[in-house]
Design a protein around this motif. Structure first.
Motif: not given
Length: 331
Positions: A176-195
């Motif tokens: 649900d949140e942006y992380d700069g210009e990143k398309l994918r982030v890792e949270k708690e060992g899982h990969r997610y796409f950003t908005p």
């Protein structure tokens, strides 16, 4: 068959590539929101560049392709201004942070250029082989013009996700949140796409729908793929700055859809007339092409476009000032 020399085309495409890379990926990657003066400088530069390019086309190939370029550029630019309102709604709908908006527009415009280039190549091939397709283009543009008049600008007041975006939400994990210009982030060992992925996909697929209006419209003014492509590129250059300059005003240009409707309707009629002139119909004129159907000169198309868009813009500005004066009057 294009009358523009190959060397001129090659130099033009090289210069436009440099312009586009600098405008989109250098200037456009600056995270700050541009000032009004900065926006105006960029817009004036690219407008003057388009006017100079048209003059150069006139110099090397004559008046006809130059007038075709000016007509196509004005049409595409006008449609781009109208479409900017949809981009405003998309970016607001997905709550894109201000510092990321230029980056989003950069990628979106780059995707738009690639998609339009594809549509132009396909459209040029179809037009050269099957001139009867002008009947379809003409009828579609007339339908679009009527829809603009009947619907006005109310259809753009709320953005609705298309089927592609809705389907993606069900099959792809998205944060649900942006992380700069990143398309994918890792949270708690899982990969997610950003908005950001959804925003890019939304702008890209939306521009495909825009292309269904703009590409047939410009093929109604010229059959030269080079003129079609350069008209689109010059219309997209400076679009970022136009977004920031007009973002707060687009909803007030309430007569712009009517000006665009008049332009699309005119081009639709022009396409149908051209199709009647060059194609055989089994139930009309004994199965022969109707050579008596007049062809509309290019300069007439240019005048109609300038008058329609200019009148719509002036009427909108006058209406804004009248409304502002009425609001300022004491009750």
């Amino acid at each position: 068959m294009s009358t523009i020399p190959f060397v001129f085309k090659a130099v033009t495409l090289a210069v436009l590539l440099v312009f586009f890379v600098v405008d989109i990926f250098v200037v456009g990657r600056n995270p700050r929101e541009p000032s009004t003066k900065e926006c105006l400088r960029h817009i004036v530069f690219f407008v003057v560049a388009a006017l100079v390019f048209g003059a150069l086309v006139w110099l090397v190939s004559g008046a006809k392709p130059a007038l075709e370029f000016y007509s196509g550029w004005l049409t595409e630019y006008s449609l781009s201004i109208d479409n900017l309102f949809v981009f405003v709604i998309i970016i607001a709908n997905f709550a894109v942070p201000k510092k990321l908006q230029r980056y989003v527009l950069s990628v979106g415009i780059a995707v738009a250029l690639v998609l339009r280039g594809f549509f132009i190549l396909v459209g040029a091939a179809i037009v050269q082989r099957f001139t009867w397709v002008f009947f379809l283009f003409g009828v579609f543009l007339l339908y679009t013009a009527v829809k603009l008049v009947v619907g006005g600008s109310d259809d753009d007041e709320e953005y609705h996700e298309n089927a592609v975006v809705r389907s993606l939400r069900h099959v792809v994990p998205i944060t649900d949140e942006y992380d700069g210009e990143k398309l994918r982030v890792e949270k708690e060992g899982h990969r997610y796409f950003t908005p950001m992925l959804i925003v890019f996909l939304t702008i890209g697929t939306t521009d495909v729908m825009f292309a269904f209006d703009s590409i047939p419209a410009i093929f109604g003014l010229t059959h030269d793929p080079f003129i079609v492509f350069t008209s689109n590129v010059f219309a997209l250059l400076g679009l970022q700055q136009l977004y920031f300059l007009l973002g707060a005003l687009l909803d007030k240009l309430e007569y712009l859809p009517y000006g665009l409707a008049a332009v699309l309707g005119f081009i639709g009629v022009k396409l149908v007339m051209e199709a009647l002139h060059g194609n055989t119909l089994p139930f009309i004129n004994g199965g022969r092409s109707i050579s008596s159907v007049p062809e509309i000169p290019t300069w007439v198309s240019l005048v109609v476009i300038v008058v329609c868009i200019g009148a719509a813009a002036v009427a909108s500005i006058v209406k804004m000032r009248i409304d502002k004066g009425l609001q300022a009057e004491p009750k």
